[in-house]
Write a protein that holds these residues in place. Structure first.
Motif, mmCIF file in Angstrom:
data_model
loop_
_atom_site.group_PDB
_atom_site.id
_atom_site.type_symbol
_atom_site.label_atom_id
_atom_site.label_comp_id
_atom_site.label_asym_id
_atom_site.label_seq_id
_atom_site.Cartn_x
_atom_site.Cartn_y
_atom_site.Cartn_z
ATOM 1 N N MET A 1 0.832 -1.194 0.000
ATOM 2 C CA MET A 1 0.000 0.000 0.000
ATOM 3 C C MET A 1 0.867 1.244 0.000
ATOM 4 O O MET A 1 1.945 1.263 0.603
ATOM 5 C CB MET A 1 -0.900 0.007 1.237
ATOM 6 N N PRO A 2 0.455 2.287 -0.691
ATOM 7 C CA PRO A 2 1.228 3.536 -0.640
ATOM 8 C C PRO A 2 1.239 4.092 0.777
ATOM 9 O O PRO A 2 0.286 3.916 1.540
ATOM 10 C CB PRO A 2 0.464 4.462 -1.601
ATOM 11 N N ARG A 3 2.328 4.733 1.126
ATOM 12 C CA ARG A 3 2.490 5.258 2.480
ATOM 13 C C ARG A 3 1.592 6.463 2.684
ATOM 14 O O ARG A 3 1.557 7.366 1.851
ATOM 15 C CB ARG A 3 3.951 5.644 2.708
ATOM 16 N N LEU A 4 0.883 6.478 3.798
ATOM 17 C CA LEU A 4 0.006 7.598 4.099
ATOM 18 C C LEU A 4 0.839 8.824 4.466
ATOM 19 O O LEU A 4 1.964 8.699 4.960
ATOM 20 C CB LEU A 4 -0.924 7.236 5.253
ATOM 21 N N PRO A 5 0.289 10.026 4.255
ATOM 22 C CA PRO A 5 1.015 11.236 4.656
ATOM 23 C C PRO A 5 1.280 11.244 6.155
ATOM 24 O O PRO A 5 0.517 10.669 6.944
ATOM 25 C CB PRO A 5 0.061 12.371 4.246
ATOM 26 N N ALA A 6 2.376 11.888 6.531
ATOM 27 C CA ALA A 6 2.711 11.966 7.955
ATOM 28 C C ALA A 6 1.656 12.774 8.696
ATOM 29 O O ALA A 6 1.131 13.760 8.176
ATOM 30 C CB ALA A 6 4.078 12.624 8.121
ATOM 31 N N PRO A 7 1.323 12.372 9.915
ATOM 32 C CA PRO A 7 0.375 13.170 10.703
ATOM 33 C C PRO A 7 0.987 14.502 11.103
ATOM 34 O O PRO A 7 2.211 14.659 11.119
ATOM 35 C CB PRO A 7 0.122 12.291 11.930
ATOM 36 N N ASP A 8 0.140 15.465 11.442
ATOM 37 C CA ASP A 8 0.620 16.775 11.870
ATOM 38 C C ASP A 8 0.871 16.748 13.365
ATOM 39 O O ASP A 8 0.439 15.838 14.096
ATOM 40 C CB ASP A 8 -0.418 17.850 11.527
ATOM 41 N N TYR A 9 1.594 17.770 13.850
ATOM 42 C CA TYR A 9 1.781 17.935 15.285
ATOM 43 C C TYR A 9 0.459 18.322 15.933
ATOM 44 O O TYR A 9 -0.424 18.897 15.278
ATOM 45 C CB TYR A 9 2.801 19.040 15.563
ATOM 46 N N PRO A 10 0.299 18.049 17.223
ATOM 47 C CA PRO A 10 -0.848 18.618 17.945
ATOM 48 C C PRO A 10 -0.846 20.138 17.817
ATOM 49 O O PRO A 10 0.213 20.756 17.633
ATOM 50 C CB PRO A 10 -0.616 18.174 19.391
ATOM 51 N N ALA A 11 -2.015 20.750 17.916
ATOM 52 C CA ALA A 11 -2.153 22.185 17.637
ATOM 53 C C ALA A 11 -1.221 23.035 18.496
ATOM 54 O O ALA A 11 -0.606 23.986 17.996
ATOM 55 C CB ALA A 11 -3.601 22.614 17.840
ATOM 56 N N ASP A 12 -1.101 22.719 19.790
ATOM 57 C CA ASP A 12 -0.265 23.543 20.663
ATOM 58 C C ASP A 12 1.214 23.408 20.308
ATOM 59 O O ASP A 12 1.967 24.394 20.320
ATOM 60 C CB ASP A 12 -0.497 23.182 22.132
ATOM 61 N N VAL A 13 1.637 22.180 19.967
ATOM 62 C CA VAL A 13 3.031 21.967 19.566
ATOM 63 C C VAL A 13 3.308 22.673 18.246
ATOM 64 O O VAL A 13 4.338 23.341 18.073
ATOM 65 C CB VAL A 13 3.338 20.466 19.452
ATOM 66 N N ARG A 14 2.365 22.556 17.324
ATOM 67 C CA ARG A 14 2.521 23.204 16.018
ATOM 68 C C ARG A 14 2.657 24.711 16.185
ATOM 69 O O ARG A 14 3.517 25.343 15.554
ATOM 70 C CB ARG A 14 1.308 22.882 15.137
ATOM 71 N N ALA A 15 1.841 25.321 17.021
ATOM 72 C CA ALA A 15 1.895 26.775 17.219
ATOM 73 C C ALA A 15 3.242 27.193 17.797
ATOM 74 O O ALA A 15 3.830 28.202 17.368
ATOM 75 C CB ALA A 15 0.759 27.219 18.121
ATOM 76 N N ARG A 16 3.750 26.416 18.749
ATOM 77 C CA ARG A 16 5.042 26.759 19.369
ATOM 78 C C ARG A 16 6.173 26.621 18.355
ATOM 79 O O ARG A 16 7.059 27.482 18.272
ATOM 80 C CB ARG A 16 5.278 25.851 20.579
ATOM 81 N N LEU A 17 6.170 25.540 17.575
ATOM 82 C CA LEU A 17 7.220 25.341 16.594
ATOM 83 C C LEU A 17 7.155 26.382 15.479
ATOM 84 O O LEU A 17 8.195 26.813 14.955
ATOM 85 C CB LEU A 17 7.126 23.935 16.000
ATOM 86 N N GLU A 18 5.951 26.789 15.099
ATOM 87 C CA GLU A 18 5.831 27.821 14.062
ATOM 88 C C GLU A 18 6.433 29.138 14.525
ATOM 89 O O GLU A 18 7.075 29.849 13.745
ATOM 90 C CB GLU A 18 4.369 28.003 13.680
ATOM 91 N N ALA A 19 6.219 29.484 15.803
ATOM 92 C CA ALA A 19 6.806 30.718 16.339
ATOM 93 C C ALA A 19 8.328 30.638 16.311
ATOM 94 O O ALA A 19 9.014 31.595 15.930
ATOM 95 C CB ALA A 19 6.306 30.961 17.760
ATOM 96 N N ASP A 20 8.874 29.481 16.722
ATOM 97 C CA ASP A 20 10.325 29.303 16.671
ATOM 98 C C ASP A 20 10.830 29.331 15.232
ATOM 99 O O ASP A 20 11.881 29.905 14.937
ATOM 100 C CB ASP A 20 10.712 27.969 17.315
ATOM 101 N N ALA A 21 10.074 28.707 14.330
ATOM 102 C CA ALA A 21 10.490 28.653 12.923
ATOM 103 C C ALA A 21 10.544 30.049 12.315
ATOM 104 O O ALA A 21 11.460 30.356 11.532
ATOM 105 C CB ALA A 21 9.540 27.756 12.133
ATOM 106 N N ARG A 22 9.582 30.891 12.627
ATOM 107 C CA ARG A 22 9.599 32.258 12.093
ATOM 108 C C ARG A 22 10.858 32.992 12.529
ATOM 109 O O ARG A 22 11.465 33.743 11.753
ATOM 110 C CB ARG A 22 8.351 33.013 12.543
ATOM 111 N N GLU A 23 11.264 32.775 13.771
ATOM 112 C CA GLU A 23 12.482 33.416 14.274
ATOM 113 C C GLU A 23 13.715 32.912 13.531
ATOM 114 O O GLU A 23 14.618 33.692 13.198
ATOM 115 C CB GLU A 23 12.620 33.142 15.773
ATOM 116 N N ILE A 24 13.751 31.626 13.253
ATOM 117 C CA ILE A 24 14.896 31.054 12.533
ATOM 118 C C ILE A 24 14.928 31.540 11.092
ATOM 119 O O ILE A 24 15.974 31.979 10.575
ATOM 120 C CB ILE A 24 14.828 29.513 12.580
ATOM 121 N N ILE A 25 13.792 31.486 10.413
ATOM 122 C CA ILE A 25 13.728 31.857 9.001
ATOM 123 C C ILE A 25 14.110 33.318 8.794
ATOM 124 O O ILE A 25 14.730 33.680 7.791
ATOM 125 C CB ILE A 25 12.320 31.570 8.446
ATOM 126 N N ALA A 26 13.777 34.163 9.771
ATOM 127 C CA ALA A 26 14.065 35.591 9.649
ATOM 128 C C ALA A 26 15.559 35.880 9.602
ATOM 129 O O ALA A 26 15.970 36.974 9.222
ATOM 130 C CB ALA A 26 13.424 36.347 10.804
#
Length: 280
Positions: free
Chosen positions: A12-37
């Motif tokens: 069977m084809p591999r299913l897409p990876a699940p996303d992070y829980p909403a709170d973890v995703r929000a925290r990582l996105e904030a950190d990612a914006r700082e890194i990308i900048a």
């Protein structure tokens, strides 16, 4: 299920990876914006972002790769190509402490090979494997640029110099027991997840960590001074062909004929060169 013309099942084809829980995703996105900048081109932030997601779960998961791809506008294949290229990105769960034994040339001959073999037996794990308690992942690693202190063991990239089989065993036992372990030089230890966050470019908030930097050994510092053009202390040497001072025997050296290999340099009965005289 898909089958090729040769009858090979592709599964069977591999299913897409699940996303992070909403709170973890929000925290990582904030950190990612700082890194990308920090970068004029956002895709240049991929390496620190991989360290960031590694700090979340202790290795780079498919979910972490999906996150990096989405925030940078890349494909997961592009992210996976980088994550699988560099050895510092773990692709499976690993321990709180990454114990790396240098087995490159100098460390190996000074005892690194023996240390690595002994730790495998002592911990009951192979290269790249983790102890059952999840504390220690053992691996052999390439040169750590600390040849002055060979053989060297690193724990989460902190130096433990001049190791022996016994001292290395005590080290991993203390790590597993939760005892306070101090590197030979550098900052005090933290977990692998904490190390990954620091490598992502965030401040090291441990007390005294910045002041606890390591230092090169004497031999390295001498080489550095010479590279900078500083002159070395003068040495008295005997001129070629001048012989040793009076009443002093010249140093004795083993004859090349004592070498074990059967070559013209070590065995007169095996001459080299043309058999015929020149001009024949």
């Amino acid at each position: 299920m898909t089958t090729t013309p040769e009858g090979v099942s592709l599964g069977m084809p591999r299913l897409p990876a699940p996303d992070y829980p909403a709170d973890v995703r929000a925290r990582l996105e904030a950190d990612a914006r700082e890194i990308i900048a920090r970068y004029p081109d956002s895709r240049s932030a991929l390496l620190p972002l991989l360290h960031l997601v590694q700090s979340q779960e202790g290795h780079v998961t498919r979910t972490g790769q999906r996150f990096c791809a989405e925030v940078l506008g890349l494909t997961t294949a592009e992210v996976a190509a980088v994550a699988t290229f560099y050895s510092m990105y773990r692709r499976k769960p690993s321990g709180d402490y990454q114990v790396g034994v240098c087995t490159n040339t100098l460390c190996a001959v000074m005892g690194g090979d023996a240390i690595f073999e002994a730790l495998q037996d002592h911990l009951g794990v192979g290269n790249g494997e983790t102890t059952g308690d999840g504390k220690v992942t053992l691996e052999h690693i390439e040169c750590n640029a600390a040849c002055d202190f060979a053989p060297v063991v690193m724990v989460n990239w902190e130096f433990f110099d001049n190791q022996t089989v016994d001292s290395a065993k005590r080290l991993v036992d203390d790590l597993r027991a939760g005892s306070d372990v101090e590197p030979t030089r550098g900052a005090r230890l933290c977990t692998f997840k904490e190390t990954a966050r620091i490598l992502a470019g965030f401040p090291d908030e441990r007390e005294g960590a910045v002041e606890g930097g390591g230092s090169a050994g004497h031999a390295s510092l001498v080489g550095l001074r010479l590279a900078k053009g500083e002159s070395a202390p003068a040495r008295v040497v005997h001129p070629r062909g001048g012989g040793a001072p009076q009443n002093q025997r010249p140093a004795e050296h083993p004859s090349s004929h004592d070498a074990p290999q059967d070559t013209s340099a070590s065995d007169p009965s095996h001459p080299a060169g043309p058999v015929a005289e020149e001009g024949e």
